[in-house]
Design an enzyme around this catalytic site. Structure first.
Site, PDB file in Angstrom:
ATOM      1  N   HIS A 235      -7.613   1.883 -10.665  1.00  0.00           N
ATOM      2  CA  HIS A 235      -6.801   1.143  -9.680  1.00  0.00           C
ATOM      3  C   HIS A 235      -7.080  -0.370  -9.644  1.00  0.00           C
ATOM      4  CE1 HIS A 235     -10.448   2.038  -7.496  1.00  0.00           C
ATOM      5  NE2 HIS A 235     -10.030   3.156  -6.967  1.00  0.00           N
ATOM      6  N   ASP A 306      -4.143   7.786  -7.331  1.00  0.00           N
ATOM      7  CA  ASP A 306      -5.202   7.664  -6.319  1.00  0.00           C
ATOM      8  C   ASP A 306      -4.775   8.373  -5.033  1.00  0.00           C
ATOM      9  OD1 ASP A 306      -7.559   7.108  -5.053  1.00  0.00           O
ATOM     10  OD2 ASP A 306      -7.202   4.964  -4.830  1.00  0.00           O
TER      11      ASP A 306
HETATM   12  O1  DOR Z   1      -8.517   4.153  -0.573  1.00  0.00           O
HETATM   13  C1  DOR Z   1      -9.270   4.944  -1.115  1.00  0.00           C
HETATM   14  N1  DOR Z   1      -9.419   6.193  -0.654  1.00  0.00           N
HETATM   15  N2  DOR Z   1      -9.967   4.537  -2.170  1.00  0.00           N
HETATM   16  C2  DOR Z   1     -10.958   5.288  -2.691  1.00  0.00           C
HETATM   17  O2  DOR Z   1     -11.598   4.866  -3.618  1.00  0.00           O
HETATM   18  C3  DOR Z   1     -11.281   6.609  -2.106  1.00  0.00           C
HETATM   19  C4  DOR Z   1     -10.136   7.172  -1.396  1.00  0.00           C
HETATM   20  C5  DOR Z   1     -10.484   8.355  -0.526  1.00  0.00           C
HETATM   21  O3  DOR Z   1     -11.202   9.233  -1.025  1.00  0.00           O
HETATM   22  O4  DOR Z   1     -10.031   8.414   0.592  1.00  0.00           O
END
Ligand code: DOR
Length: 446
Positions: A235, A306
């Site tokens: 990302h 993500d």
């Molecule tokens: O925004 C995010 N949420 N970035 C991450 O690296 C982890 C993820 C999460 O697991 O909620």
């Protein structure tokens, strides 16, 4: 033409490794067995793909499905159902679960849950930190493991490898490509006051600023170079990092997400508040344009979602106690098809980034191309279909998407997993039948 085909797909426009061709696809035993003029042949089932493009199923190499331990946010059953509804046939799941995925037992627990409940094929990342660094050359080779993932900056959960000596120890143990969340923890801590004093999530890209990302990306590039170890940076959120990564394409591969390519600050925070909050943050339009330039010029190797759902109640907490992350596994392909129709990338590049790219950088065995001998993982898309993304369509447990109300051109009409039609016209069919993804790097002797 044999009469042993399980499924025959006729009249589609097929994205083969050689480009787009008018061809039929014969499938038997879950694999593609023939590509060409096959209509008229006998098959147990025939799918008329007239008017549709047949693409390799999307491989999403970054999702968070929260099992074991955090199932109230998402679980493998809901997450993989969302995946297949969005044309995704394989997912790689992340290790910031509870307990953290740091050992063989937790990986096996996830594989056992997936064997019962997963609608898509799957693999699970092993977390890397100070506790398990010296065991990673064994752990990364376990069946069903997608490789090692480290967090240089803290995000949801407690998985962290922030210091160079720990990261160097992770990189020294093993051979497979290591995936990295690159934000500099010390800088994040030193700037935490910006978030604490903030009135809204609009401060998020200021707290976790471009320099936090640039510092970590520079550090991981140097550590990878010193170790001679392949690294995949996840990302990427800024144009500045793309300039750095352009110098290291022999060793480092690059992911961008549809959130960073589709949204921009401050608008997304004004409209969605903490529902647009993720790590690393969505930044302003100049960075979004920098990411698209990197898609066009080849710096980017894969799209990932993500997918990181949190509940509506959690997201409604006042910033910064609201958690970071948005669902995305189901919306990536519709958004990409829409971006394609808007002229931002070609269909060939879309497929390169959703299936060929993941196969190439993770050495996936027998998936990611429409080719004889490969798994028949396919998504049939209508490039001209006009649809609206809605919360109601979302299969994730969280029941929301930041793209609710967005109108798109281009839609997945059917998803086929190893020769089985698992979604048709937005309806999920049959029972969960996902299996672990296999990798060339960890193939066992017969
Ligand atoms: O925004 C995010 N949420 N970035 C991450 O690296 C982890 C993820 C999460 O697991 O909620």
């Amino acid at each position: 033409m044999s009469d042993t085909l399980d499924l025959l797909i006729i009249n589609g426009r097929v994205m083969t490794p050689g480009g787009l061709v008018e061809a039929d696809i014969g499938i038997a035993g879950g694999k593609i067995v023939s590509i060409g003029a096959l209509s008229g042949g006998a098959a147990a089932e025939t799918f008329d793909a007239k008017g549709l493009h047949v693409l390799p199923g999307v491989i999403d190499s970054q999702v968070h499905f929260r099992e074991p331990g955090l199932e109230h946010k998402e679980d493998i059953a809901h997450g993989t159902k969302a995946a297949i509804k969005g044309g995704v046939t394989s997912i790689f799941e992340m290790p910031n679960t509870s307990p953290l995925t740091l050992d063989a037992a937790t990986l096996q627990q996830k594989l056992d849950i997936a064997a019962e409940t997963a609608w898509s094929d799957h693999a699970f990342f092993m977390g890397g930190n100070h506790e398990n660094a010296d065991q990673l050359s064994v752990l990364e080779k376990l069946p069903g493991c997608a490789g090692v993932k480290i967090f240089m900056g803290s995000s949801t959960g407690t998985l962290l490898a922030k210091d160079d000596d720990v990261i160097a120890a992770v990189l020294a143990n093993g051979n497979r490509r290591v995936s990295v969340h690159a934000e500099d923890e010390d800088r994040l801590i030193s700037r935490q006051g910006i978030a604490t004093d903030a009135e809204s999530a609009e401060a998020h890209p200021d707290w976790r600023d471009v320099e936090s990302a640039v510092r970590a990306t520079k550090r991981i590039v140097k550590l990878a170079r010193d170790a001679g170890r392949r690294v995949h940076v996840l990302h990427i959120s800024s144009a500045d990092e793309m300039d750095i990564l352009a110098e290291h394409k022999d060793l480092i591969t690059v992911e961008v997400t549809l959130n960073h390519l589709t949204m921009a600050a401050p608008e997304c925070y004004e409209r969605l508040g903490a529902f647009a909050q993720m790590n690393p943050p969505v930044r302003d339009a100049s960075h979004r344009e920098g990411l698209w330039a990197a898609v066009r010029n080849g710096i980017v190797d894969v799209f990932g979602s993500d997918h990181a759902p949190h509940t509506i109640e959690e997201k409604e907490r006042p910033y910064p106690s609201s958690p970071s992350g948005m669902p995305g596994v189901q919306t990536s392909l519709p958004l990409l098809l829409d971006h394609m129709n808007a002229g931002r990338l070609s269909l060939e590049r879309l497929v390169d980034l959703t299936s060929h790219g993941p196969q190439r950088i993770f050495n996936i065995a027998g998936k990611g191309r429409i080719a004889v001998g490969y798994d028949a993982d396919l998504v049939l898309v209508d490039l001209a279909a006009k649809r609206e993304i809605t919360d109601e369509w979302i299969a994730s447990k969280c029941g929301w998407t930041p793209f609710d109300g967005v109108k798109v051109t281009g839609w997945p009409m059917a998803t086929i997993l190893r020769g089985k039609i698992v979604v048709r016209d937005d309806e999920v069919l049959g029972e969960p039948s996902g299996k672990p993804v296999r990798f060339v790097d960890i193939m066992e002797p017969a």
